[in-house]
Each structure stands twice: as C-alpha cells, then as structure tokens.
Motif scaffolding. Structure first.
Motif, mmCIF file in Angstrom:
data_model
loop_
_atom_site.group_PDB
_atom_site.id
_atom_site.type_symbol
_atom_site.label_atom_id
_atom_site.label_comp_id
_atom_site.label_asym_id
_atom_site.label_seq_id
_atom_site.Cartn_x
_atom_site.Cartn_y
_atom_site.Cartn_z
ATOM 1 N N ALA A 1 -13.365 15.339 -4.797
ATOM 2 C CA ALA A 1 -13.066 16.545 -5.574
ATOM 3 C C ALA A 1 -13.703 17.777 -4.952
ATOM 4 C CB ALA A 1 -13.543 16.368 -7.011
ATOM 5 N N ALA A 2 -14.918 17.633 -4.426
ATOM 6 C CA ALA A 2 -15.599 18.766 -3.802
ATOM 7 C C ALA A 2 -14.873 19.254 -2.554
ATOM 8 C CB ALA A 2 -17.035 18.377 -3.459
ATOM 9 N N LEU A 3 -14.157 18.348 -1.878
ATOM 10 C CA LEU A 3 -13.418 18.716 -0.672
ATOM 11 C C LEU A 3 -12.039 19.283 -0.982
ATOM 12 C CD1 LEU A 3 -14.299 15.700 1.673
ATOM 13 C CD2 LEU A 3 -15.215 18.035 1.759
ATOM 14 N N GLY A 4 -11.634 19.231 -2.242
ATOM 15 C CA GLY A 4 -10.352 19.809 -2.615
ATOM 16 C C GLY A 4 -9.264 18.824 -2.972
ATOM 17 N N ALA A 5 -9.566 17.518 -3.034
ATOM 18 C CA ALA A 5 -8.565 16.526 -3.427
ATOM 19 C C ALA A 5 -8.131 16.769 -4.861
ATOM 20 C CB ALA A 5 -9.127 15.120 -3.274
ATOM 21 N N ARG A 6 -6.850 16.458 -5.161
ATOM 22 C CA ARG A 6 -6.286 16.781 -6.477
ATOM 23 C C ARG A 6 -6.473 15.671 -7.508
ATOM 24 N NH1 ARG A 6 -2.272 20.743 -6.317
ATOM 25 N NH2 ARG A 6 -2.806 22.310 -4.747
ATOM 26 N N ASP A 7 -6.328 14.403 -7.095
ATOM 27 C CA ASP A 7 -6.284 13.308 -8.061
ATOM 28 C C ASP A 7 -7.132 12.130 -7.590
ATOM 29 O OD1 ASP A 7 -4.253 14.329 -10.029
ATOM 30 O OD2 ASP A 7 -3.033 14.369 -8.206
ATOM 31 N N ASP A 8 -7.561 11.311 -8.569
ATOM 32 C CA ASP A 8 -8.379 10.141 -8.255
ATOM 33 C C ASP A 8 -7.556 8.866 -8.111
ATOM 34 O OD1 ASP A 8 -7.658 9.647 -10.874
ATOM 35 O OD2 ASP A 8 -9.685 9.220 -11.572
ATOM 36 N N SER A 9 -6.241 8.930 -8.366
ATOM 37 C CA SER A 9 -5.413 7.729 -8.241
ATOM 38 C C SER A 9 -3.989 8.121 -7.890
ATOM 39 C CB SER A 9 -5.437 6.915 -9.536
ATOM 40 O OG SER A 9 -4.852 7.641 -10.594
ATOM 41 N N ASP A 10 -3.260 7.162 -7.316
ATOM 42 C CA ASP A 10 -1.860 7.394 -6.974
ATOM 43 C C ASP A 10 -1.218 6.065 -6.598
ATOM 44 O OD1 ASP A 10 0.332 9.054 -6.799
ATOM 45 O OD2 ASP A 10 0.022 9.544 -4.688
ATOM 46 N N THR A 11 0.101 6.066 -6.516
ATOM 47 C CA THR A 11 0.848 4.877 -6.116
ATOM 48 C C THR A 11 1.662 5.196 -4.870
ATOM 49 O OG1 THR A 11 0.993 4.082 -8.396
ATOM 50 C CG2 THR A 11 2.562 3.167 -6.819
ATOM 51 N N GLU A 12 1.526 4.370 -3.843
ATOM 52 C CA GLU A 12 2.254 4.523 -2.589
ATOM 53 C C GLU A 12 3.445 3.576 -2.555
ATOM 54 O OE1 GLU A 12 -1.384 5.513 0.498
ATOM 55 O OE2 GLU A 12 -0.758 3.432 0.222
ATOM 56 N N LEU A 13 4.502 3.995 -1.884
ATOM 57 C CA LEU A 13 5.665 3.152 -1.606
ATOM 58 C C LEU A 13 5.713 2.884 -0.106
ATOM 59 C CD1 LEU A 13 8.388 1.868 -2.586
ATOM 60 C CD2 LEU A 13 9.450 4.067 -2.019
ATOM 61 N N VAL A 14 5.937 1.624 0.280
ATOM 62 C CA VAL A 14 5.976 1.254 1.691
ATOM 63 C C VAL A 14 7.239 0.435 1.968
ATOM 64 C CG1 VAL A 14 4.757 0.205 3.630
ATOM 65 C CG2 VAL A 14 3.458 1.154 1.717
ATOM 66 N N LEU A 15 8.012 0.844 2.970
ATOM 67 C CA LEU A 15 9.178 0.105 3.444
ATOM 68 C C LEU A 15 8.850 -0.442 4.833
ATOM 69 C CD1 LEU A 15 11.982 2.673 2.488
ATOM 70 C CD2 LEU A 15 11.063 0.800 1.107
ATOM 71 N N SER A 16 9.108 -1.738 5.057
ATOM 72 C CA SER A 16 8.716 -2.368 6.325
ATOM 73 C C SER A 16 9.844 -3.225 6.887
ATOM 74 C CB SER A 16 7.476 -3.248 6.135
ATOM 75 O OG SER A 16 6.367 -2.487 5.730
ATOM 76 N N ALA A 17 9.864 -3.302 8.216
ATOM 77 C CA ALA A 17 10.787 -4.188 8.935
ATOM 78 C C ALA A 17 9.996 -4.933 10.003
ATOM 79 C CB ALA A 17 11.918 -3.393 9.581
ATOM 80 N N SER A 18 10.124 -6.265 10.038
ATOM 81 C CA SER A 18 9.382 -7.095 10.999
ATOM 82 C C SER A 18 10.324 -8.079 11.678
ATOM 83 C CB SER A 18 8.267 -7.883 10.298
ATOM 84 O OG SER A 18 7.319 -7.037 9.713
ATOM 85 N N ARG A 19 10.009 -8.390 12.949
ATOM 86 C CA ARG A 19 10.800 -9.368 13.691
ATOM 87 C C ARG A 19 9.921 -10.086 14.710
ATOM 88 N NH1 ARG A 19 15.357 -12.498 13.270
ATOM 89 N NH2 ARG A 19 15.370 -13.616 15.249
ATOM 90 N N LEU A 20 10.090 -11.400 14.800
ATOM 91 C CA LEU A 20 9.413 -12.228 15.804
ATOM 92 C C LEU A 20 10.463 -12.789 16.745
ATOM 93 C CD1 LEU A 20 6.837 -13.766 16.819
ATOM 94 C CD2 LEU A 20 7.529 -15.624 15.274
ATOM 95 N N TRP A 21 10.241 -12.591 18.057
ATOM 96 C CA TRP A 21 11.130 -13.142 19.072
ATOM 97 C C TRP A 21 10.388 -14.218 19.856
ATOM 98 C CZ3 TRP A 21 10.994 -7.799 18.277
ATOM 99 C CH2 TRP A 21 12.189 -7.219 17.846
ATOM 100 N N PHE A 22 10.999 -15.376 19.992
ATOM 101 C CA PHE A 22 10.411 -16.466 20.765
ATOM 102 C C PHE A 22 10.661 -16.248 22.255
ATOM 103 C CE2 PHE A 22 11.244 -18.525 16.616
ATOM 104 C CZ PHE A 22 9.949 -18.941 16.326
#
Length: 282
Positions: free
Chosen positions: A147-168
């Motif tokens: 808060a002293a540095l200027g942050a607005r909120d103490d909590s939040d929710t993030e959304l993450v979209l991911s794509a993964s692939r393994l090649w042999f």
C-alpha cells in the motif's frame, strides 16, 4: 502455518502410494504459485500422474535465494482424471537486510481445467493440449509495504490460458517439451507487492513460455520466461527468466534446481539467485 504442517504430514504418509500411470515428468513440477508447470510458468498439463480414470497430485517445498530477498513456497495440488487440477500455495517473501525481520505473505488458491487435446498422445504432432486456469491471490501484509508503494488492492483473481506439447525424439533424438501461456493479471511481483497501482489498475495479458529438453529419461533441462506488469511508479518491475534442471527419477519424487533473474524488486536492482524445489507425488 499449522494447517500447512498438517498438509506436509499427510504428504509424508501418502508419498509412496502408487502415483498413477502417466509417463514420468508429464505432470510437470510444482510451480511457485502451486500449479503444475515449471518453476515460473504454468503448463497446460494436469499435475500428478493420474490417468483419465485416476486421481493424483503433488506437494512441494521451494526456496529461492535472491541477492537481497528469500522466497519460500509450500504448495500442494491434486489432479482429477487428468482433467481438473486444484491447488493451494503459501508464499513467504523474506525482506532480509532490506527491511530486517519483515516478511510479505501471500495465499493462493487455483483451479485448472484441461479443455482440449493431449500434450503427449495426439493424432496430430502439432496439436497441443489446452487448459484454462484461475488463481485467487490474497496478500496477507498489504498494509505494510504494498500500500505504501501505491498498490490498489490486497487480492485479485488471475486468468491463465496455456498450451503444451511434448514431442518424442524431436531434437537430436531427445524429447522436447514446449509451453506457451497468457496470464490476464495486474499482480505486482506475482502479487507479493499487491495488485494494480498508480501507473495502471487494469489487468493486461502477459506472456509466459518455457522449453525443456530431456537429456535423459530422468533429466529435463530447460528455460523459462515470464512477463510482469509495471504498475507502480515508485519501483520499477522487469520480466523474469531462468534456467532449470529437473531430476525426475520416477513417479514418486522430483528435484528441481534453477537460476532465476527476477529483475528489480522493491527498488533493489537485478535480483538473481538459486532456486531449489523438492516435490513428492501421490
């Protein structure tokens, strides 16, 4: 912390149970926010080794010793039927000589859903596994420094979209793993310095990527990159990157060592250091 001690006691009891039938390392390691992935980045893979008829999970203790700070993480996650992942994590950020005796804490609860594809076995070599995840973060010491540095909120929710692939046998006969993610976030330093700021309060899409090469069936060498927002005018924030070596001798446990560069943190420049994580699977 008493609750986490209970978690760790349960971990010790179940650690040597059958962890499931998937290939070693296909659940990733436990990421710093509790998800299955690399050290810094989330992967689309579901944590644990449970197949589509099994459940499994992992628990981990992680320490990153930076130039002026120490990050400690205790986390546990559960994967259900190779489709749904639930995770909990507690982060403790020791300010060491910067603010002697003080620590910033953050609690994180996450859910990840595999929406399409299979990263390992797919009809096409180019189609990845896709997942969507949400992570609710709560900073337990917001009124102190964030808060002293200027942050607005103490909590939040993030959304993450991911794509993964393994090649042999994709690179000089070695297996190759690639992951890319987009994180919709306004978390300052992963949330350890709160959410939003005087230079912007809206969420934005941030890129993450990781690549790993299996040197042997048990050794995975890789690199990660993760963008971070720069929303506090009082302190600059740079993107994070690192190199890691994960030792996965079997489905029961894994050890990951890494070298991280997290950039400037709370006015302390170029924070680099070693990262070590011990994980047990159940």
């Amino acid at each position: 912390m008493r609750a986490w001690c209970g978690v760790m006691a349960c971990w010790a009891v179940v650690a040597f149970a059958d962890p499931g039938g998937r290939l070693p390392a296909t659940g990733g390691v436990v990421q710093v926010e509790g998800a299955g992935g690399g050290g810094l980045t989330q992967w689309a893979l579901i944590s644990g080794y449970g197949t589509n008829t099994e459940w499994g999970g992992a628990a981990a203790v992680t320490v990153a010793e930076l130039d002026d700070f120490r990050l400690s993480v205790v986390a546990v996650n559960v994967g259900l039927f190779d489709t749904l992942e639930l995770s909990l994590a507690e982060q403790r950020f020791d300010l060491q000589d910067v603010v002697p005796g003080e620590t910033l804490r953050q609690h994180i609860a996450g859910i990840k859903w595999r929406v399409w594809g299979d990263a390992v076995f797919s009809d096409s070599p180019w189609l990845p596994q896709l997942s969507v995840a949400a992570y609710h973060k709560r900073n337990r010491d917001f009124d102190f420094i964030p808060a002293a540095l200027g942050a607005r909120d103490d909590s939040d929710t993030e959304l993450v979209l991911s794509a993964s692939r393994l090649w042999f046998a994709a690179l000089a006969g070695r297996n190759l793993l690639l992951n890319v993610s987009g994180r919709y976030s306004r978390a300052n330093q992963f949330g350890l310095l709160g959410f939003g700021g005087d230079d912007g309060n809206g969420r934005r899409w941030l890129a993450e990527a990781s690549v790993g090469v299996f040197l042997t069936d048990a050794l995975l060498l890789g690199a990660e990159y993760r963008q971070k927002p720069d929303l506090l005018s009082a302190v600059a924030e740079q993107h994070a990157h690192g190199l890691f070596l994960a030792y996965v001798p079997n489905r029961h446990w894994a050890l990951t060592a890494a070298w991280l560069n997290l950039g400037d943190i709370a006015g302390q420049r170029d924070q680099q250091g070693a990262y070590l994580s011990l994980q047990l699977n159940f």
